[in-house]
Design a protein around this motif. Sequence first.
Motif, PDB file in Angstrom:
ATOM      1  N   PRO A 145     -31.350  61.040  94.149  1.00  0.00           N
ATOM      2  CA  PRO A 145     -32.243  62.112  94.585  1.00  0.00           C
ATOM      3  C   PRO A 145     -32.313  62.284  96.106  1.00  0.00           C
ATOM      4  N   TYR A 146     -31.174  62.272  96.773  1.00  0.00           N
ATOM      5  CA  TYR A 146     -31.160  62.369  98.231  1.00  0.00           C
ATOM      6  C   TYR A 146     -30.198  63.465  98.692  1.00  0.00           C
ATOM      7  N   LEU A 147     -30.558  64.090  99.792  1.00  0.00           N
ATOM      8  CA  LEU A 147     -29.683  65.046 100.455  1.00  0.00           C
ATOM      9  C   LEU A 147     -29.166  64.390 101.727  1.00  0.00           C
ATOM     10  N   ASP A 148     -27.854  64.392 101.914  1.00  0.00           N
ATOM     11  CA  ASP A 148     -27.248  63.789 103.100  1.00  0.00           C
ATOM     12  C   ASP A 148     -27.250  64.785 104.251  1.00  0.00           C
ATOM     13  N   ILE A 149     -27.781  64.339 105.387  1.00  0.00           N
ATOM     14  CA  ILE A 149     -27.842  65.174 106.588  1.00  0.00           C
ATOM     15  C   ILE A 149     -27.231  64.391 107.737  1.00  0.00           C
ATOM     16  N   ASN A 150     -26.300  64.994 108.449  1.00  0.00           N
ATOM     17  CA  ASN A 150     -25.691  64.358 109.616  1.00  0.00           C
ATOM     18  C   ASN A 150     -26.300  64.925 110.887  1.00  0.00           C
ATOM     19  N   ARG A 151     -26.818  64.048 111.726  1.00  0.00           N
ATOM     20  CA  ARG A 151     -27.407  64.473 113.000  1.00  0.00           C
ATOM     21  C   ARG A 151     -26.653  63.800 114.144  1.00  0.00           C
ATOM     22  N   ARG A 152     -26.377  64.594 115.154  1.00  0.00           N
ATOM     23  CA  ARG A 152     -25.636  64.071 116.290  1.00  0.00           C
ATOM     24  C   ARG A 152     -26.551  63.242 117.181  1.00  0.00           C
ATOM     25  N   ALA A 175     -36.098  58.007 104.332  1.00  0.00           N
ATOM     26  CA  ALA A 175     -37.173  57.872 103.355  1.00  0.00           C
ATOM     27  C   ALA A 175     -38.465  57.447 104.051  1.00  0.00           C
ATOM     28  N   PRO A 176     -39.629  57.970 103.639  1.00  0.00           N
ATOM     29  CA  PRO A 176     -40.902  57.622 104.294  1.00  0.00           C
ATOM     30  C   PRO A 176     -41.199  56.125 104.299  1.00  0.00           C
ATOM     31  N   PRO A 222     -34.968  62.326 100.944  1.00  0.00           N
ATOM     32  CA  PRO A 222     -35.306  62.335  99.517  1.00  0.00           C
ATOM     33  C   PRO A 222     -35.768  63.724  99.070  1.00  0.00           C
ATOM     34  N   GLU A 223     -35.474  64.067  97.815  1.00  0.00           N
ATOM     35  CA  GLU A 223     -35.962  65.331  97.299  1.00  0.00           C
ATOM     36  C   GLU A 223     -37.490  65.286  97.222  1.00  0.00           C
ATOM     37  N   PRO A 224     -38.154  66.451  97.215  1.00  0.00           N
ATOM     38  CA  PRO A 224     -39.620  66.500  97.381  1.00  0.00           C
ATOM     39  C   PRO A 224     -40.415  65.609  96.436  1.00  0.00           C
ATOM     40  N   VAL A 225     -40.036  65.540  95.175  1.00  0.00           N
ATOM     41  CA  VAL A 225     -40.816  64.728  94.227  1.00  0.00           C
ATOM     42  C   VAL A 225     -40.754  63.251  94.607  1.00  0.00           C
ATOM     43  N   LEU A 226     -39.555  62.772  94.887  1.00  0.00           N
ATOM     44  CA  LEU A 226     -39.414  61.368  95.282  1.00  0.00           C
ATOM     45  C   LEU A 226     -40.117  61.113  96.608  1.00  0.00           C
ATOM     46  N   MET A 227     -40.035  62.058  97.534  1.00  0.00           N
ATOM     47  CA  MET A 227     -40.703  61.872  98.822  1.00  0.00           C
ATOM     48  C   MET A 227     -42.205  61.703  98.631  1.00  0.00           C
TER      49      MET A 227
END
Length: 376
Positions: free
Chosen positions: A68-75, A207-208, A87-92
Amino acid sequence: MADASPHLYIAQGLAQGHAAEVVSRASIVRSRLLANGVPPILSLRHLAQLTGVSYGYLREIVGRVRDPYLDINRRKRDGGIREISSPEPVLMDVQRWLLHNVFSSVPMHPASFAYQRDRSIVQCAEQHVGARWLVKLDLHDFFGSIQEKRIFDLLLRLGYSKLVSLEIARICTRLRGPRYEGYQNFWAYNAIPSYVVGSQGVLPQGAPTSGALANTVASNLDAKLHDLAASRGLGYTRYSDDLTFSAGPDYDRKQATALIAQVRNIVRDQHFVLHEKKTHVVPPGARTVVLGLLVDSQGVRLLPEYKRRLQVHVRGVGKFGLVEHASHRGFESVLSFVNHVDGLIAFAAGVEREYAQHARRAWNDALARSGYPLEV
């Protein structure tokens, strides 16, 4: 029923039709958890009720059926890429509940400053004001090196059952790569076939719960490094994966080299790894920079380059207009650019308040000239 007396708890459980033996065992576990300062969570279904989330959804996460995760790459500032697992909203929501109700009260070492309410990057840097020498080190793959077994052990120490400890550990971790294979069955719950997987999760950065859990797991590391520093008259802080030691004028490079070797051994013994390319010794005469802040005898200040970066944006908007400057600087939208500059000013306010107030006035004037609506 969390606030009810044990007598009322048992009476209510019996009134709901539960067997006396089950209610008695639940009451014992409940009392133990409350005494440890954490909320009673008796099962995964109980956690689903407490958080208002579907039991089936949590069961899929614990069984590693769902990612349930979205991968985001930040420089990063150094040009590298930071991988964020959002994490997707429900899991968050579930993780935030766990952070607030379970992990927020777990004690952390005072040398740790990140991911904690009322502690800041400025307070961390202030611990090194007046230092003449700095030794700066970095923990490699800090979150990714903390495996779910260590979260499982933490939850056991808090008083949760083995099964609940496994389930919460799974909710707070994510599978990642073959490097972590070979750890199955450590929880001794083979009776649930859907829970047996061939690899072990790690803390996902994003994740929080990850910050608080990482700090808690690293508490023993902090204690040992703090004791090492204190025995040599040094200061020590950790901000997430950044380790900083500071010394007075009588220090030298030979002592710094010996310190690094000792730190490396302690870090390894605590199941972390030093990022060797990010180890730096800063001698007297060089700029003393801690966590991107200038630290000297005058206190903690913003770096001149930080101020220049902010001024370039303010002047650019004033000279070329908001849309043109945002586009020239490669921002996807005007809103993202405005939020970026607002963030720079907000951070500056926590370091140099008067400078930030001046920058805010100049920024608002530039926005007004570009026709951007300002908040009243």
